[in-house]
Write an enzyme that holds these catalytic residues in place. Structure first.
Site, PDB file in Angstrom:
ATOM      1  N   HIS A  43     -76.145 -17.588  17.305  1.00  0.00           N
ATOM      2  CA  HIS A  43     -74.982 -18.288  16.736  1.00  0.00           C
ATOM      3  C   HIS A  43     -73.934 -18.537  17.825  1.00  0.00           C
ATOM      4  O   HIS A  43     -73.465 -19.665  18.013  1.00  0.00           O
ATOM      5  CB  HIS A  43     -74.399 -17.448  15.588  1.00  0.00           C
ATOM      6  N   GLU A  44     -73.573 -17.480  18.549  1.00  0.00           N
ATOM      7  CA  GLU A  44     -72.529 -17.610  19.576  1.00  0.00           C
ATOM      8  C   GLU A  44     -72.985 -18.470  20.752  1.00  0.00           C
ATOM      9  O   GLU A  44     -72.211 -19.250  21.300  1.00  0.00           O
ATOM     10  CB  GLU A  44     -72.063 -16.233  20.049  1.00  0.00           C
TER      11      GLU A  44
ATOM     12  N   HIS B 191     -72.523 -22.083  19.905  1.00  0.00           N
ATOM     13  CA  HIS B 191     -71.159 -22.556  20.195  1.00  0.00           C
ATOM     14  C   HIS B 191     -70.994 -22.834  21.689  1.00  0.00           C
ATOM     15  O   HIS B 191     -70.455 -23.873  22.093  1.00  0.00           O
ATOM     16  CB  HIS B 191     -70.114 -21.498  19.806  1.00  0.00           C
TER      17      HIS B 191
ATOM     18  N   ASP C  48     -66.011 -20.552  10.692  1.00  0.00           N
ATOM     19  CA  ASP C  48     -66.131 -21.777  11.480  1.00  0.00           C
ATOM     20  C   ASP C  48     -65.975 -22.999  10.585  1.00  0.00           C
ATOM     21  O   ASP C  48     -65.250 -23.946  10.917  1.00  0.00           O
ATOM     22  CB  ASP C  48     -67.509 -21.867  12.159  1.00  0.00           C
TER      23      ASP C  48
END
Length: 161
Positions: A17-18, A21, A95
């Site tokens: 997930h990170e 980004h 988010d």
């Protein structure tokens, strides 16, 4: 909470997930530079990607705002690519809230949509008071409210491509 131990499966998902980004932030034109990515839980978020604004933070272009929305949606997109759509988690809730709000500001406050260059919300609509926001929403025409919703959805859909 800080110091919370994540399971292997959860830590891998948070990492994807990170990194989603960070990769989108790095490769999207107009996006701020990645400063830091952490998988150490700090309060509610299980991970965090920090960006450094590259220019004057008081003057942000339409391209820069759109790039932030793209970067914000890429965490969830990474989850979907790695685990499949049925396994997407609630981890992207913050988010989604943040970037839906940014898309709405682009339309209603900054005049950055096909509706045109005008402010569509008065100060009471931006109030923290829910009743004030509801009254402001009720004071606009139903057609304008639908146009705003459609413009926000269009920005979100374009960013998710």
């Amino acid at each position: 909470m800080e110091g919370t131990v994540m399971t292997d499966g959860k830590s891998s998902l948070v990492a994807y997930h990170e990194v989603g980004h960070a990769i989108c932030g790095t490769w999207t034109p107009g996006h701020d530079a990645v400063q830091k990515v952490t998988l150490i839980p700090r309060g509610q978020p299980c991970g965090f990607t920090c960006f450094i604004p590259s220019d004057d933070p008081t003057l942000i272009s339409k391209q820069q705002l759109f790039a932030r929305i793209v970067g914000g949606l890429c965490g969830r997109a990474a989850e979907e690519v790695i685990s499949g759509e049925p396994e997407v988690t609630t981890g992207a809730a913050g988010d989604l809230q943040q970037f839906t709000g940014l898309a709405k500001q682009m339309v209603t406050t900054f005049g950055m949509s096909e509706i045109g260059p005008m402010s569509l919300m008065d100060a009471s609509a931006q109030s923290a008071d829910v009743n004030m926001r509801m009254m402001a929403r009720n004071s606009m025409s139903e057609k304008l409210a639908e146009d705003i919703d459609a413009a926000v959805k269009r920005i979100s859909d374009e960013a998710a491509i």
